[in-house]
Design a protein around this motif. Structure first.
Motif, PDB file in Angstrom:
ATOM      1  N   LEU A  18      25.946  34.683  -6.476  1.00  0.00           N
ATOM      2  CA  LEU A  18      26.044  33.318  -6.012  1.00  0.00           C
ATOM      3  C   LEU A  18      24.766  32.880  -5.318  1.00  0.00           C
ATOM      4  N   SER A  19      24.145  33.755  -4.512  1.00  0.00           N
ATOM      5  CA  SER A  19      22.909  33.403  -3.825  1.00  0.00           C
ATOM      6  C   SER A  19      21.803  33.077  -4.822  1.00  0.00           C
TER       7      SER A  19
ATOM      8  N   LYS B 225      22.344  31.884  -7.813  1.00  0.00           N
ATOM      9  CA  LYS B 225      22.715  30.596  -8.390  1.00  0.00           C
ATOM     10  C   LYS B 225      22.275  29.462  -7.472  1.00  0.00           C
ATOM     11  N   GLN B 226      22.490  29.649  -6.166  1.00  0.00           N
ATOM     12  CA  GLN B 226      22.076  28.617  -5.228  1.00  0.00           C
ATOM     13  C   GLN B 226      20.562  28.439  -5.247  1.00  0.00           C
TER      14      GLN B 226
ATOM     15  N   LYS C 212      18.680  28.898  -7.765  1.00  0.00           N
ATOM     16  CA  LYS C 212      18.377  28.170  -8.996  1.00  0.00           C
ATOM     17  C   LYS C 212      18.639  26.677  -8.818  1.00  0.00           C
ATOM     18  N   ARG C 213      19.760  26.339  -8.181  1.00  0.00           N
ATOM     19  CA  ARG C 213      20.063  24.925  -7.940  1.00  0.00           C
ATOM     20  C   ARG C 213      19.009  24.287  -7.041  1.00  0.00           C
ATOM     21  N   ASN C 214      18.603  25.033  -6.002  1.00  0.00           N
ATOM     22  CA  ASN C 214      17.593  24.497  -5.087  1.00  0.00           C
ATOM     23  C   ASN C 214      16.273  24.240  -5.807  1.00  0.00           C
TER      24      ASN C 214
ATOM     25  N   GLY D  44      20.426  20.405  -4.308  1.00  0.00           N
ATOM     26  CA  GLY D  44      20.818  21.753  -4.699  1.00  0.00           C
ATOM     27  C   GLY D  44      22.317  21.975  -4.714  1.00  0.00           C
ATOM     28  N   ARG D  45      23.099  20.895  -4.697  1.00  0.00           N
ATOM     29  CA  ARG D  45      24.554  21.046  -4.708  1.00  0.00           C
ATOM     30  C   ARG D  45      25.112  21.142  -6.114  1.00  0.00           C
ATOM     31  N   ARG D  46      24.405  20.558  -7.090  1.00  0.00           N
ATOM     32  CA  ARG D  46      24.902  20.542  -8.461  1.00  0.00           C
ATOM     33  C   ARG D  46      23.760  20.765  -9.423  1.00  0.00           C
TER      34      ARG D  46
ATOM     35  N   GLU E 281      29.286  25.757 -12.589  1.00  0.00           N
ATOM     36  CA  GLU E 281      28.437  25.767 -11.403  1.00  0.00           C
ATOM     37  C   GLU E 281      29.172  25.230 -10.185  1.00  0.00           C
TER      38      GLU E 281
ATOM     39  N   GLN F 137      31.683  26.431  -5.559  1.00  0.00           N
ATOM     40  CA  GLN F 137      31.401  25.627  -4.371  1.00  0.00           C
ATOM     41  C   GLN F 137      32.626  24.890  -3.857  1.00  0.00           C
TER      42      GLN F 137
END
Length: 274
Positions: A3-4, A6-7, A9-11, A48-50, A88, A92
């Motif tokens: 998950l970290s 993934k976050q 990547k979103r950021n 970075g939320r979606r 994704e 969350q």
């Protein structure tokens, strides 16, 4: 991918989008208008939320003339393109409410049930690809390993129980799995046939609430799916869900019905409709 990661990547995706938008001299609202996306959607991506769906990424590339950067920057996933954004968002969510009228929701599927679903799809896929799809679907269910978040409610049309996907043995196992989850982790409600028409009968829907952004709805059809973020549309979906839930059996009554149907499958007989 953890998950970290993934976050992260979103950021990174959000930072890239913000940098290229500002370089083009556009506000979030202007980019949203050009890419046919809401300003709030652009804001959530940049924060970075979606992550956008592949279709949305294609529109961002076109609006910013970036030559496919935002499509290529999407993480590789063994998912239908239209479902990538939902995958994704699920980790969350603080609450997920599902309604399905024909299939067990993906988060609740057993391996054998999922394999039977993918094996019947079109176009047909190889055994290896089918196995990859099943692993990806089962991996999504790891969010249920947390005992508290997300809160999950599954509202199932009785037809979901009566269709023996994968055969009677596989269906008995699938229903027992739902009962186990209902006893320890989620809420389950069944809409019985004798309710007749109800507020959600036209479509399945997934409703997600989050700690740091507005709720969303997701609807899916044959080879297509759409994340809905319009406040009015999401509110209407929430009200429809509540209306249908009011027609459903209680949690305990639903578990009792699912157990009974599972026992019928276990005995090798397709349970008769009440």
């Amino acid at each position: 991918m953890a998950l970290s990661e993934k976050q992260a990547k979103r950021n990174a995706y959000g930072e890239e989008l913000r940098e290229r938008r500002e370089r083009a001299g556009l506000t979030q609202a202007q980019l949203g208008k050009s890419a046919v996306l809401s300003r709030s959607h652009i804001a959530h991506i940049e924060a970075g939320r979606r992550l956008p769906s592949r279709e949305d990424a294609e529109r961002l590339d076109q609006a910013l003339n970036t030559g496919g950067v935002f499509v290529r920057f999407l993480p590789d996933a063994n998912l239908a393109a239209f479902f990538e954004e939902v995958a994704e968002l699920e980790p969350q969510a603080v609450m997920i409410r599902e309604y399905q009228n024909s299939l067990v929701p993906g988060l609740l599927q057993t391996e054998e049930y999922a394999r039977a679903v993918f094996a019947r799809g079109f176009p047909r896929v190889s055994d290896e690809k089918c196995a990859e799809n099943v692993r990806t679907r089962l991996a999504r269910a790891k969010i249920l390993e947390d005992s508290l978040t997300p809160e999950v409610w599954a509202l199932l049309d009785e037809a979901v129980l009566r269709r023996p996907v994968g055969g009677h043995r596989a269906m008995a196992e699938q229903l027992r799995h739902i009962v186990h989850l209902g006893e320890h982790r989620i809420r389950v409600h069944v809409l019985p046939f004798d309710v007749g028409a109800h507020a959600l009968m036209e479509s399945g829907v997934t409703l997600m609430r989050f700690a740091d952004m507005a709720p969303l709805a997701y609807v899916e059809g044959l080879n297509t799916g759409t994340v809905l973020d319009s406040p009015a549309v999401v509110e209407q979906s929430l009200v429809s869900y509540d209306l249908a839930l009011g027609d459903a059996l209680s949690h305990q009554e639903s578990l009792a019905l699912i157990r009974a149907v599972a026992e019928g499958y276990q005995d090798g007989q397709r349970p008769a409709h009440p």
